[in-house]
Design a protein around this motif. Structure first.
Motif, PDB file in Angstrom:
ATOM      1  N   GLY A 134      83.359  63.022  -0.947  1.00 36.15           N
ATOM      2  CA  GLY A 134      83.030  61.601  -0.955  1.00 36.15           C
ATOM      3  C   GLY A 134      81.601  61.301  -1.341  1.00 36.15           C
ATOM      4  N   LYS A 135      80.780  62.324  -1.489  1.00 41.21           N
ATOM      5  CA  LYS A 135      79.391  62.129  -1.876  1.00 41.21           C
ATOM      6  C   LYS A 135      79.287  62.009  -3.392  1.00 41.21           C
ATOM      7  N   VAL A 136      78.121  61.635  -3.829  1.00 47.16           N
ATOM      8  CA  VAL A 136      77.829  61.487  -5.251  1.00 47.16           C
ATOM      9  C   VAL A 136      76.699  62.444  -5.586  1.00 47.16           C
ATOM     10  N   SER A 137      76.790  63.110  -6.726  1.00 49.22           N
ATOM     11  CA  SER A 137      75.690  63.974  -7.157  1.00 49.22           C
ATOM     12  C   SER A 137      75.222  63.538  -8.536  1.00 49.22           C
ATOM     13  N   LYS A 138      73.926  63.723  -8.770  1.00 47.61           N
ATOM     14  CA  LYS A 138      73.335  63.427 -10.067  1.00 47.61           C
ATOM     15  C   LYS A 138      72.611  64.673 -10.538  1.00 47.61           C
ATOM     16  N   THR A 139      72.818  65.012 -11.795  1.00 47.75           N
ATOM     17  CA  THR A 139      72.213  66.202 -12.378  1.00 47.75           C
ATOM     18  C   THR A 139      71.546  65.817 -13.691  1.00 47.75           C
ATOM     19  N   VAL A 140      70.409  66.425 -13.965  1.00 47.05           N
ATOM     20  CA  VAL A 140      69.750  66.243 -15.249  1.00 47.05           C
ATOM     21  C   VAL A 140      70.300  67.314 -16.186  1.00 47.05           C
ATOM     22  N   ASP A 188      69.063  72.969 -12.010  1.00 48.42           N
ATOM     23  CA  ASP A 188      68.463  73.093 -10.683  1.00 48.42           C
ATOM     24  C   ASP A 188      67.947  71.752 -10.165  1.00 48.42           C
ATOM     25  N   PHE A 189      67.882  70.759 -11.029  1.00 48.41           N
ATOM     26  CA  PHE A 189      67.519  69.410 -10.612  1.00 48.41           C
ATOM     27  C   PHE A 189      68.797  68.665 -10.271  1.00 48.41           C
ATOM     28  N   LYS A 190      69.173  68.703  -9.010  1.00 51.29           N
ATOM     29  CA  LYS A 190      70.410  68.069  -8.591  1.00 51.29           C
ATOM     30  C   LYS A 190      70.183  67.394  -7.247  1.00 51.29           C
ATOM     31  N   GLY A 191      70.506  66.119  -7.185  1.00 56.37           N
ATOM     32  CA  GLY A 191      70.393  65.392  -5.935  1.00 56.37           C
ATOM     33  C   GLY A 191      71.764  64.887  -5.534  1.00 56.37           C
ATOM     34  N   SER A 192      72.041  64.881  -4.245  1.00 56.79           N
ATOM     35  CA  SER A 192      73.336  64.363  -3.808  1.00 56.79           C
ATOM     36  C   SER A 192      73.123  63.467  -2.604  1.00 56.79           C
ATOM     37  N   GLY A 193      74.036  62.542  -2.440  1.00 58.21           N
ATOM     38  CA  GLY A 193      73.963  61.620  -1.323  1.00 58.21           C
ATOM     39  C   GLY A 193      75.272  60.874  -1.175  1.00 58.21           C
ATOM     40  N   VAL A 194      75.323  59.990  -0.211  1.00 61.35           N
ATOM     41  CA  VAL A 194      76.534  59.225   0.045  1.00 61.35           C
ATOM     42  C   VAL A 194      76.745  58.176  -1.048  1.00 61.35           C
ATOM     43  N   THR A 195      75.649  57.689  -1.626  1.00 56.55           N
ATOM     44  CA  THR A 195      75.737  56.680  -2.683  1.00 56.55           C
ATOM     45  C   THR A 195      74.999  57.176  -3.921  1.00 56.55           C
TER      46      THR A 195
END
Length: 94
Positions: free
Chosen positions: A9-15, A20-27
């Protein structure tokens, strides 16, 4: 930036190109904020490089104008024009 919904259910963003630049969160916003924090911690610097490409002649240029003095060239152009007109007509009637 690649945005992916995760199975949990989380969302991840990758460049792209920097896995190795990857952030994840609920929104999306939370994932982006984490990614921005990662980038800021690394203190990246973006630099523009100017590269001079070698000047080479286009490979088809050696053929340009090779038939300009051919007495049959005008006749060949007429055949080409007629064929194109026929193809256009056939395409319009489909």
């Amino acid at each position: 930036m690649l945005i992916e919904n995760q199975q949990d259910g989380k969302v991840s963003k990758t460049v792209p190109g920097l896995p190795d630049f990857k952030g994840s969160g609920v929104t999306k916003e939370e994932a982006l904020e984490k990614l921005i924090q990662l980038l800021q911690e690394r203190k990246p610097e973006i630099v523009t490089l100017e590269i001079e490409l070698p000047q080479t002649e286009h490979p088809w240029m050696k053929f340009a104008g090779m038939h300009k003095d051919n007495p049959l060239f005008t006749e060949v152009l007429k055949y080409i024009k007629a064929d194109r007109s026929q193809i256009d007509f056939e395409n319009e009637t489909k």
